[in-house]
Design a protein around this motif. Structure first.
Motif, PDB file in Angstrom:
ATOM      1  N   ALA A   1       0.711  -1.259   0.051  1.00 13.41           N
ATOM      2  CA  ALA A   1       0.093   0.077  -0.170  1.00 13.41           C
ATOM      3  C   ALA A   1       0.967   1.125  -0.040  1.00 13.41           C
ATOM      4  O   ALA A   1       1.813   1.438   0.860  1.00 13.41           O
ATOM      5  CB  ALA A   1      -0.925  -0.014   1.332  1.00 13.41           C
ATOM      6  N   GLY A   2       0.338   2.124  -0.991  1.00 10.77           N
ATOM      7  CA  GLY A   2       1.260   3.373  -1.019  1.00 10.77           C
ATOM      8  C   GLY A   2       2.513   3.290  -1.849  1.00 10.77           C
ATOM      9  O   GLY A   2       3.069   4.324  -1.972  1.00 10.77           O
ATOM     10  N   ASP A   3       2.963   2.269  -2.461  1.00 14.78           N
ATOM     11  CA  ASP A   3       4.134   2.348  -3.191  1.00 14.78           C
ATOM     12  C   ASP A   3       3.782   2.435  -4.742  1.00 14.78           C
ATOM     13  O   ASP A   3       2.913   1.810  -5.312  1.00 14.78           O
ATOM     14  CB  ASP A   3       4.471   0.708  -3.379  1.00 14.78           C
ATOM     15  N   THR A   4       4.140   3.735  -5.256  1.00 12.49           N
ATOM     16  CA  THR A   4       3.676   4.229  -6.309  1.00 12.49           C
ATOM     17  C   THR A   4       4.332   3.586  -7.512  1.00 12.49           C
ATOM     18  O   THR A   4       3.858   3.638  -8.828  1.00 12.49           O
ATOM     19  CB  THR A   4       3.789   5.720  -6.458  1.00 12.49           C
ATOM     20  N   SER A   5       5.342   2.857  -7.264  1.00 12.42           N
ATOM     21  CA  SER A   5       6.197   2.317  -8.164  1.00 12.42           C
ATOM     22  C   SER A   5       5.245   1.052  -9.015  1.00 12.42           C
ATOM     23  O   SER A   5       5.678   0.780 -10.017  1.00 12.42           O
ATOM     24  CB  SER A   5       7.527   1.746  -7.834  1.00 12.42           C
ATOM     25  N   ALA A   6       4.339   0.802  -7.935  1.00  8.52           N
ATOM     26  CA  ALA A   6       3.443  -0.503  -8.509  1.00  8.52           C
ATOM     27  C   ALA A   6       2.184  -0.190  -9.061  1.00  8.52           C
ATOM     28  O   ALA A   6       1.196  -0.830  -8.616  1.00  8.52           O
ATOM     29  CB  ALA A   6       3.518  -1.667  -7.414  1.00  8.52           C
ATOM     30  N   LYS A   7       2.011   0.965  -9.600  1.00  9.95           N
ATOM     31  CA  LYS A   7       0.764   1.392  -9.897  1.00  9.95           C
ATOM     32  C   LYS A   7      -0.126   0.622 -10.897  1.00  9.95           C
ATOM     33  O   LYS A   7       0.618   0.195 -12.079  1.00  9.95           O
ATOM     34  CB  LYS A   7       0.701   2.979 -10.645  1.00  9.95           C
ATOM     35  N   LEU A   8      -1.106   0.145 -10.755  1.00 11.11           N
ATOM     36  CA  LEU A   8      -2.032  -0.614 -11.443  1.00 11.11           C
ATOM     37  C   LEU A   8      -2.899  -0.047 -12.411  1.00 11.11           C
ATOM     38  O   LEU A   8      -3.288   1.143 -12.079  1.00 11.11           O
ATOM     39  CB  LEU A   8      -2.907  -1.663 -10.751  1.00 11.11           C
ATOM     40  N   THR A   9      -3.182  -0.579 -13.386  1.00 11.48           N
ATOM     41  CA  THR A   9      -4.060   0.245 -14.558  1.00 11.48           C
ATOM     42  C   THR A   9      -5.440  -0.078 -14.269  1.00 11.48           C
ATOM     43  O   THR A   9      -5.714  -1.060 -13.435  1.00 11.48           O
ATOM     44  CB  THR A   9      -3.708  -0.487 -16.137  1.00 11.48           C
ATOM     45  N   SER A  10      -6.346   0.777 -14.765  1.00 11.92           N
ATOM     46  CA  SER A  10      -7.825   0.581 -14.365  1.00 11.92           C
ATOM     47  C   SER A  10      -8.379  -0.713 -15.081  1.00 11.92           C
ATOM     48  O   SER A  10      -9.235  -1.217 -14.302  1.00 11.92           O
ATOM     49  CB  SER A  10      -8.540   1.929 -15.152  1.00 11.92           C
ATOM     50  N   ASP A  11      -7.874  -1.112 -16.097  1.00 10.12           N
ATOM     51  CA  ASP A  11      -8.179  -2.435 -16.540  1.00 10.12           C
ATOM     52  C   ASP A  11      -8.036  -3.511 -15.468  1.00 10.12           C
ATOM     53  O   ASP A  11      -8.633  -4.594 -15.298  1.00 10.12           O
ATOM     54  CB  ASP A  11      -7.727  -2.911 -17.753  1.00 10.12           C
TER      55      ASP A  11
ATOM     56  N   GLY B   1     -13.618  -3.145 -10.855  1.00  8.24           N
ATOM     57  CA  GLY B   1     -14.576  -4.308 -10.459  1.00  8.24           C
ATOM     58  C   GLY B   1     -13.958  -5.078  -9.470  1.00  8.24           C
ATOM     59  O   GLY B   1     -14.696  -6.416  -9.262  1.00  8.24           O
ATOM     60  N   LYS B   2     -12.950  -5.092  -9.291  1.00 14.09           N
ATOM     61  CA  LYS B   2     -11.833  -6.227  -8.396  1.00 14.09           C
ATOM     62  C   LYS B   2     -11.623  -5.959  -6.921  1.00 14.09           C
ATOM     63  O   LYS B   2     -11.789  -4.950  -6.512  1.00 14.09           O
ATOM     64  CB  LYS B   2     -10.669  -6.437  -8.936  1.00 14.09           C
ATOM     65  N   LEU B   3     -11.539  -6.940  -6.250  1.00 18.01           N
ATOM     66  CA  LEU B   3     -10.946  -6.684  -4.745  1.00 18.01           C
ATOM     67  C   LEU B   3      -9.633  -6.513  -5.028  1.00 18.01           C
ATOM     68  O   LEU B   3      -8.870  -7.567  -5.366  1.00 18.01           O
ATOM     69  CB  LEU B   3     -11.505  -7.775  -3.825  1.00 18.01           C
ATOM     70  N   VAL B   4      -8.945  -5.671  -4.799  1.00 21.07           N
ATOM     71  CA  VAL B   4      -7.647  -5.215  -4.868  1.00 21.07           C
ATOM     72  C   VAL B   4      -6.806  -5.538  -3.444  1.00 21.07           C
ATOM     73  O   VAL B   4      -7.319  -4.861  -2.266  1.00 21.07           O
ATOM     74  CB  VAL B   4      -7.163  -3.801  -5.125  1.00 21.07           C
ATOM     75  N   VAL B   5      -5.814  -6.353  -3.337  1.00 20.00           N
ATOM     76  CA  VAL B   5      -5.579  -6.735  -1.977  1.00 20.00           C
ATOM     77  C   VAL B   5      -3.836  -6.115  -1.902  1.00 20.00           C
ATOM     78  O   VAL B   5      -3.032  -6.215  -2.787  1.00 20.00           O
ATOM     79  CB  VAL B   5      -5.230  -8.218  -1.758  1.00 20.00           C
ATOM     80  N   PHE B   6      -3.687  -5.398  -0.747  1.00 20.84           N
ATOM     81  CA  PHE B   6      -2.527  -4.688  -0.593  1.00 20.84           C
ATOM     82  C   PHE B   6      -1.728  -5.412   0.855  1.00 20.84           C
ATOM     83  O   PHE B   6      -2.530  -5.515   1.994  1.00 20.84           O
ATOM     84  CB  PHE B   6      -2.663  -3.301  -0.222  1.00 20.84           C
ATOM     85  N   ASN B   7      -0.697  -5.405   0.710  1.00 20.99           N
ATOM     86  CA  ASN B   7       0.342  -5.650   2.048  1.00 20.99           C
ATOM     87  C   ASN B   7       0.567  -4.425   2.592  1.00 20.99           C
ATOM     88  O   ASN B   7       0.797  -3.195   2.132  1.00 20.99           O
ATOM     89  CB  ASN B   7       1.522  -6.449   1.802  1.00 20.99           C
ATOM     90  N   ALA B   8       0.052  -4.154   3.790  1.00 16.31           N
ATOM     91  CA  ALA B   8       0.299  -2.862   4.654  1.00 16.31           C
ATOM     92  C   ALA B   8       1.675  -2.771   4.933  1.00 16.31           C
ATOM     93  O   ALA B   8       2.339  -3.741   5.525  1.00 16.31           O
ATOM     94  CB  ALA B   8      -0.835  -2.911   5.805  1.00 16.31           C
ATOM     95  N   PRO B   9       2.187  -1.630   4.630  1.00 13.13           N
ATOM     96  CA  PRO B   9       3.597  -1.489   5.551  1.00 13.13           C
ATOM     97  C   PRO B   9       3.774  -1.656   6.675  1.00 13.13           C
ATOM     98  O   PRO B   9       2.911  -1.323   7.626  1.00 13.13           O
ATOM     99  CB  PRO B   9       3.754   0.004   5.073  1.00 13.13           C
ATOM    100  N   GLY B  10       4.683  -2.705   7.221  1.00  8.66           N
ATOM    101  CA  GLY B  10       4.753  -3.071   8.656  1.00  8.66           C
ATOM    102  C   GLY B  10       3.988  -4.301   8.998  1.00  8.66           C
ATOM    103  O   GLY B  10       3.858  -4.764  10.053  1.00  8.66           O
TER     104      GLY B  10
END
Length: 580
Positions: free
Chosen positions: A154-164, A168-177
């Motif tokens: 979460a918050g890592d802008t280098s891994a920005k995903l496209t809208s496609d 409509g998805k569930l986006v899963v993030f590892n939280a820092p820490g």
């Protein structure tokens, strides 16, 4: 003082301390032996006088931080009792009400949201257990079948995903820490446009906190200022995350597809059972031209309430002093075998000297945090009210006891967004939060470069006094010298980039973001910080009275200046995130 501005979880410590050992020693900290408190557990209230005195402060704090206040958590009955006490005192003093509708109260639109345990999350037809494997966060419900995609950290802008990828998805993030234990878990960040829901990964013990109702201020002006529409949000354990993907979690890359899930997320939202209130009062100034300007003096009236796992008070206090000298700042740090032996020795000696003293304790009384600040503002108010004629302040004095500081500076944010006096009429704000300790046996914080700070008989930390106005910082120093207060100022925790971010963690910041010069007065942290052991019998009332006399002197000097305090440092954006 607000502990963290992001969500954090800390396990509670049971009363039985004998098993609390671990092989890894904590970082070395100089521990100065704590003296035995000679003050009583209870104190009979005495009438207060106009002079700022240790006697008056003791009377006030034993009332305000009594067990009957139940820890003064915002939105709970104990906080109502505390604010009722403050309002009754300022009315007795004759201060003018400056809340809403001719009262001393400004009531926040305080809401409570909670996760409905009947919610379901099913992966490939197999349900995950609500409140154990996953839980809801935020205020938005959702019932939908969704594809899953991994979003990275979460918050890592280098891994920005496209809208496609996220639509409509569930986006899963590892939280820092999230793999580093109970503390420092950051939940949140920019949500990819088009995502139907987001999930953050956090340790399983985090679920304990998500099962409790969360509170927030439902402020339409802040909603309007936010362009983002709230997104349904859940928290999942690392184990549950593994079930969302066919591939091993450690092999996932941002954009990696997961399985299909069926989510029926139900969040319950409604007003808190009891109101959350700022207390606001005014002492009018005597100068016809200057009385329309205000010197604000404030503290916060709330604390963190109660827990449902009582601990033995005496053994907990000994453990905290030896193992967690920073209190909640040290998380759930456990005792080494050597430390445990010393805990057992000290506890045995205490029990021998104080038979039948054992008591279970589940109330975080908040005597220092921020009982000391709240009663200091009362004591300063009573002193200022007593000044008459040419000795009275020329500018008006605005007293505000903010609510919800512990939940994220909520009351001070609301007051400065919706002030009951013109915002630009406030010439300075003096914030008082935790001024009851600061002794050599207290670890009052840490230096920016590391290493523990300790207090002394003349100790006081200053934060922010020159961040907006060099003139205000110089005036504070001048008053201390000319008034012969002989206070030793410690500016260590005000350093730019200090990891504790104290400048961002108390109510003064909400004034500073509107470019109102501030000074934050505190004697710093200690081992009882955010613990059930923060009680009135451990406060240094003589030291506290000296600090309060200094602050009263500073308030008078600012109130009587022939000009308003000059903002001579770069101004900031009120909507920007706090940076120290």
């Amino acid at each position: 003082m607000n502990r963290l501005l992001f969500v954090a979880a800390t396990a509670l410590v049971p009363a039985a301390l004998g098993a609390q050992t671990q092989a890894t020693a904590p970082a070395p900290v100089t521990i100065v032996p704590a003296p035995e408190s000679r003050l009583p557990l209870k104190h009979v209230a005495q009438p207060t006088s106009p002079q700022i005195s240790a006697k008056d402060l003791m009377t006030r704090l034993y009332i305000f931080a009594d067990d009957s206040m139940e820890g003064r958590e915002a939105g709970k009955v104990g906080n109502v009792k505390g604010t009722d006490y403050i309002a009754a005192e300022v009315k007795r003093m004759g201060l003018q009400p400056a809340g809403e509708n001719g009262t001393y109260f400004q009531t926040l639109p305080f809401m409570e949201r909670s996760f409905d345990s009947t919610s379901t999350l099913t992966v490939d037809g197999t349900p995950l257990k609500a409140g154990v494997d996953w839980a809801g966060a935020g205020a938005v419900s959702l019932s939908q079948t969704l594809g899953v995609v991994y979003g990275g950290i979460a918050g890592d802008t280098s891994a920005k995903l496209t809208s496609d990828q996220v639509n409509g998805k569930l986006v899963v993030f590892n939280a820092p820490g999230s793999t580093g234990g109970r503390r420092g878990i950051r939940i949140g960040g920019p949500v990819p446009p088009g995502a139907a829901a987001v999930a953050y990964v956090a340790p399983g013990n985090f679920m304990t906190f998500l099962r409790r109702p969360a509170t927030y201020v439902d402020d339409p002006s802040r909603r309007a200022a936010s362009a983002a529409t709230p997104t349904p949000t859940i928290i999942v354990t690392p184990e549950a995350m593994g079930r969302l993907f066919a591939r091993p979690v450690d092999s996932l890359q941002p954009g990696g597809a997961g399985k299909s899930v069926t989510l029926d997320l139900k969040m319950k939202v409604g007003p808190t059972p009891f109101p959350a209130r700022n207390v606001v009062a005014i002492l009018p100034g005597t100068d016809p031209k200057l009385k329309a300007q205000f010197v604000a003096i404030g503290g916060h009236n709330d604390h963190i309430g109660m827990n449902n796992r009582p601990v033995d008070h005496d053994s907990m206090r000994i453990l905290l002093h030896l193992v967690r000298p920073g209190g909640a700042e040290d998380g759930n740090k456990q005792a080494t075998a050597e430390q445990q032996a010393e805990i057992n020795r000290q506890l045995a000696a205490w029990r021998s000297a104080h038979p039948n003293s054992m008591r279970a304790d589940s109330i975080s009384n908040g005597a220092d945090d921020d009982g000391t600040g709240s009663v200091s503002v009362l004591e300063i108010a009573e002193k200022l009210v007593s000044l008459k004629g040419k000795n009275a302040p020329k500018r008006s004095i605005l007293f505000v006891w903010h609510v919800g500081e512990e939940k994220g500076l909520l009351g001070s944010a609301y007051f400065t967004d919706h002030p009951t006096v013109p915002r630009d009429s406030i010439v300075a704000q003096l914030n008082i939060d935790m001024v009851g300790r600061g002794d050599a046996w207290d670890v009052t914080g840490s230096a920016k470069e590391g290493g523990a700070l300790h207090g002394n008989p003349n100790y006081l930390q200053l934060v922010g006094s020159r961040r907006l106005s060099k003139e205000l910082g110089d005036l504070v120093e001048q008053v201390n010298k000319e008034g012969k207060h002989n206070i030793a100022f410690d500016y260590s925790i005000d350093a730019n980039g200090h990891p504790q971010r104290i400048y961002c963690r108390s109510d003064h910041y909400e004034y500073a973001r509107y470019n109102i010069p501030i000074t934050f007065f505190t004697t710093g942290g200690h081992s009882d910080y955010h613990q059930v052991t923060d009680e009135p019998q451990y406060i240094d009332y003589d030291h506290m009275a000296r600090v309060d006399n200094l602050i009263e002197d500073i308030a008078m000097r600012v109130a009587n200046l022939d000009h308003r305090i000059v903002v001579d440092q770069p101004k900031g954006d009120p909507t920007a995130a706090c940076v120290q």
